[in-house]
Design a protein around this motif. Sequence first.
Motif, PDB file in Angstrom:
ATOM      1  N   HIS A 186      11.505   5.304  -5.950  1.00  0.00           N
ATOM      2  CA  HIS A 186      12.544   6.397  -5.181  1.00  0.00           C
ATOM      3  C   HIS A 186      12.061   5.972  -4.353  1.00  0.00           C
ATOM      4  N   MET A 187      10.879   5.533  -3.615  1.00  0.00           N
ATOM      5  CA  MET A 187      10.251   5.655  -2.038  1.00  0.00           C
ATOM      6  C   MET A 187      10.715   4.339  -1.343  1.00  0.00           C
ATOM      7  N   SER A 211       7.055  16.500  -0.800  1.00  0.00           N
ATOM      8  CA  SER A 211       7.016  16.176  -1.931  1.00  0.00           C
ATOM      9  C   SER A 211       6.478  14.957  -2.713  1.00  0.00           C
ATOM     10  N   TYR A 212       6.109  14.198  -2.051  1.00  0.00           N
ATOM     11  CA  TYR A 212       5.279  13.208  -2.721  1.00  0.00           C
ATOM     12  C   TYR A 212       3.818  13.116  -2.403  1.00  0.00           C
ATOM     13  N   VAL A 270      10.687  14.950   1.907  1.00  0.00           N
ATOM     14  CA  VAL A 270      10.808  13.619   0.852  1.00  0.00           C
ATOM     15  C   VAL A 270       8.706  13.708   0.884  1.00  0.00           C
ATOM     16  N   CYS A 320       8.753   7.142  -8.556  1.00  0.00           N
ATOM     17  CA  CYS A 320       8.348   7.558  -7.605  1.00  0.00           C
ATOM     18  C   CYS A 320       8.205   5.859  -6.678  1.00  0.00           C
ATOM     19  N   SER A 331      13.575  13.511  -4.661  1.00  0.00           N
ATOM     20  CA  SER A 331      12.142  13.837  -4.406  1.00  0.00           C
ATOM     21  C   SER A 331      12.218  14.980  -5.259  1.00  0.00           C
ATOM     22  N   ARG A 356      11.664  14.777  -8.763  1.00  0.00           N
ATOM     23  CA  ARG A 356      10.566  14.229  -9.764  1.00  0.00           C
ATOM     24  C   ARG A 356       9.700  15.514  -9.365  1.00  0.00           C
TER      25      ARG A 356
END
Length: 316
Positions: free
Chosen positions: A246-247, A217-218, A214, A243, A119, A122
């Motif tokens: 990954h989520m 980050s998102y 995480v 994304c 994360s 990204r």
Amino acid sequence: MESLNKTSVSEFILLGITNIEHLKIVLFITFFFFYMFILLGNLSILAAVIIDHGLHRPMYFFLANLSCLDLFFSSTTVPKMLAGLMMGDMRISFQSCMVQLYFFHLFGCTEALLLTLMSYDRYIAICNPLRYQVLMSNRVYVQMASYCWVIGFVYSLSHTILTSRLPYCNMNKITHFYCDIKPLLKLACANTKLNERLLTIISGFVSTSTFILVMISYIIIGSHLLNMPVGSKQSYSKAISTCTSHMVVVLLYFGIAMCTYLGPSNKETLEQDRLTALLVTVITPALNPVIYTLRNKEMKTALKRTFFKRKSLRKF
């Protein structure tokens, strides 16, 4: 070592998933195919990342590590579970039980840390693309992945030592299909409050802190994407695709981990832990290759180049 000498139990009996005979055959076939898919899917990703030079970048280096961890993670528990479903023998020696416990938590903790790193990668790639090569140089991302393995090693070793030093007198039936800390603590003929507290505090800290990092980050990535110029549709859709993949993995993995190790330990929760353990050891490692390949054009192209072009070259 003194406590180990007092242990009268030389082996444990894993109670497995079910005692219903006809259901065992169905479960064996189902989980066998899942395990084959885990092996083929993750080995394919590893081969593509190693062979295809276009994937020699931090994002795919971390993805190769994730595939490696999924392979090891499932292989720590699933073969023994399949053997138990097929042959009915779920006996495991004390030493083998502790080894299984150690590797399960080593790969589990390392994967949680690696998902956090992915994360962060990204975040840098999307929010600071001009500084990406400097912030995520070869030396930096290899060191970061190494730290994940080292922390996982220390985390798992501490839990394994504490669990192995407990005395296990007569009870040796583990309410699970692999050796885990909670079911083993229930069998110990000693006060296990310290072990339970440490499990909740350490596992809780690792899972909660990594999940929060995480999510931060998102949140920053989401805010950045909302402020992107209207003309950057291609970059926007590519970032969203990466994304989202990954989520999905993060929510599955951390949701299961926090439910298992942050909750209370009683008979009902141990039964639930068996079901959630199936998700994290069988379902999630099988889904990861699908999630990361179907939504990633570069990975799909690399897999085609790696396998199909090589096959066509052999024909000539």
